[in-house]
Design an enzyme around this catalytic site. Structure first.
Site, PDB file in Angstrom:
ATOM      1  CG  HIS A 114      -2.100  -0.887   1.052  1.00  0.00           C
ATOM      2  ND1 HIS A 114      -3.350  -0.431   0.722  1.00  0.00           N
ATOM      3  CD2 HIS A 114      -2.207  -2.232   1.108  1.00  0.00           C
ATOM      4  CE1 HIS A 114      -4.168  -1.447   0.599  1.00  0.00           C
ATOM      5  NE2 HIS A 114      -3.495  -2.553   0.830  1.00  0.00           N
ATOM      6  N   PRO A 115       0.393   2.301  -0.653  1.00  0.00           N
ATOM      7  CG  PRO A 115      -0.888   3.853  -1.858  1.00  0.00           C
ATOM      8  CD  PRO A 115      -0.822   2.395  -1.476  1.00  0.00           C
ATOM      9  CB  SER A 144      -4.311   4.053  -4.231  1.00  0.00           C
ATOM     10  OG  SER A 144      -4.333   2.748  -3.724  1.00  0.00           O
ATOM     11  CD  GLU A 160      -9.683   3.386  -2.883  1.00  0.00           C
ATOM     12  OE1 GLU A 160     -10.351   2.456  -3.372  1.00  0.00           O
ATOM     13  OE2 GLU A 160      -8.564   3.219  -2.341  1.00  0.00           O
ATOM     14  CD  GLN A 161      -3.467   8.398  -0.857  1.00  0.00           C
ATOM     15  OE1 GLN A 161      -2.890   9.484  -0.742  1.00  0.00           O
ATOM     16  NE2 GLN A 161      -2.811   7.243  -0.797  1.00  0.00           N
ATOM     17  CG  PHE A 184      -1.888   5.140   8.892  1.00  0.00           C
ATOM     18  CD1 PHE A 184      -2.199   4.655  10.146  1.00  0.00           C
ATOM     19  CD2 PHE A 184      -2.820   5.922   8.230  1.00  0.00           C
ATOM     20  CE1 PHE A 184      -3.415   4.953  10.744  1.00  0.00           C
ATOM     21  CE2 PHE A 184      -4.040   6.231   8.813  1.00  0.00           C
ATOM     22  CZ  PHE A 184      -4.338   5.743  10.077  1.00  0.00           C
ATOM     23  CB  ALA A 206     -11.030   1.883   4.442  1.00  0.00           C
ATOM     24  CB  VAL A 207      -9.099   7.380   2.543  1.00  0.00           C
ATOM     25  CG1 VAL A 207      -7.801   7.178   3.307  1.00  0.00           C
ATOM     26  CG2 VAL A 207      -8.929   7.041   1.076  1.00  0.00           C
TER      27      VAL A 207
END
Length: 178
Positions: free
Chosen positions: A77-78, A94, A97-98, A129, A132-133
């Protein structure tokens, strides 16, 4: 024969069940961040009676994986608002989502705070870290970051995996009709 996944709208579970192993891996191999083995293992649970069973197959594949495979998945994961995000070097899901959580629009102070927390967290746990954003705010993410950074290693491993499971659910729900 026509491609059951060629429609613009998300496919039905029947269309998903019609996929062979290679097509399934091509369609869902990126659901678990840079870890196509999760989709490959989930495929073995076919046929899926519904979307929930598909989600359960992905979650189950992660749950029965070795601790080392789970840690590799976590490490794939980033960082949130990290170098990969700045460079645009992360999975499209990702990135979306971010961005949806506002992590692409941080102030210099917020970015510095994320950078510091990312470095401290990685040094402590050996993986980024994971949160789930989807549907979260940057404030909620930072609060969770602060709350979790002092967890013990076992608790944080389990918490990170629980967030991976939520991410898997969100991504599958986006890709398959109910």
């Amino acid at each position: 024969m026509s491609d059951p996944m060629s429609a613009v709208s998300p496919p039905s579970i029947d269309a998903v069940n019609a996929l062979d192993a290679a097509a399934f891996a091509a369609r869902f191999g990126d659901v678990a961040e840079a870890s196509p083995w999760v989709a490959e293992a989930a495929f073995e649970a076919r046929p899926f009676p519904d979307r929930e069973a598909l989600v359960a197959a992905f979650v189950g594949a992660v749950g029965v994986a070795s601790c080392e495979a789970q840690r590799a998945l976590l490490r794939a994961h980033p960082d949130l608002a990290g170098r990969a995000a700045v460079a645009g070097d992360m999975a499209e899901a990702s990135r979306r989502e971010q961005a949806g959580a506002g992590l692409d629009r941080l102030t210099a102070e917020e970015f510095a705070r994320f950078r510091d927390l990312n470095a401290r967290y990685r040094a402590r746990f050996g993986f980024p870290f994971i949160y789930a954003v989807k549907g979260a705010t940057k404030e909620a993410i930072l609060a969770a970051f602060e709350a979790r950074i002092d967890n013990d290693a076992d608790t944080e491993h389990a918490t990170a995996l629980a967030h991976v499971e939520r991410i898997l659910r969100f991504r599958i729900e986006d890709r398959v009709m109910p």
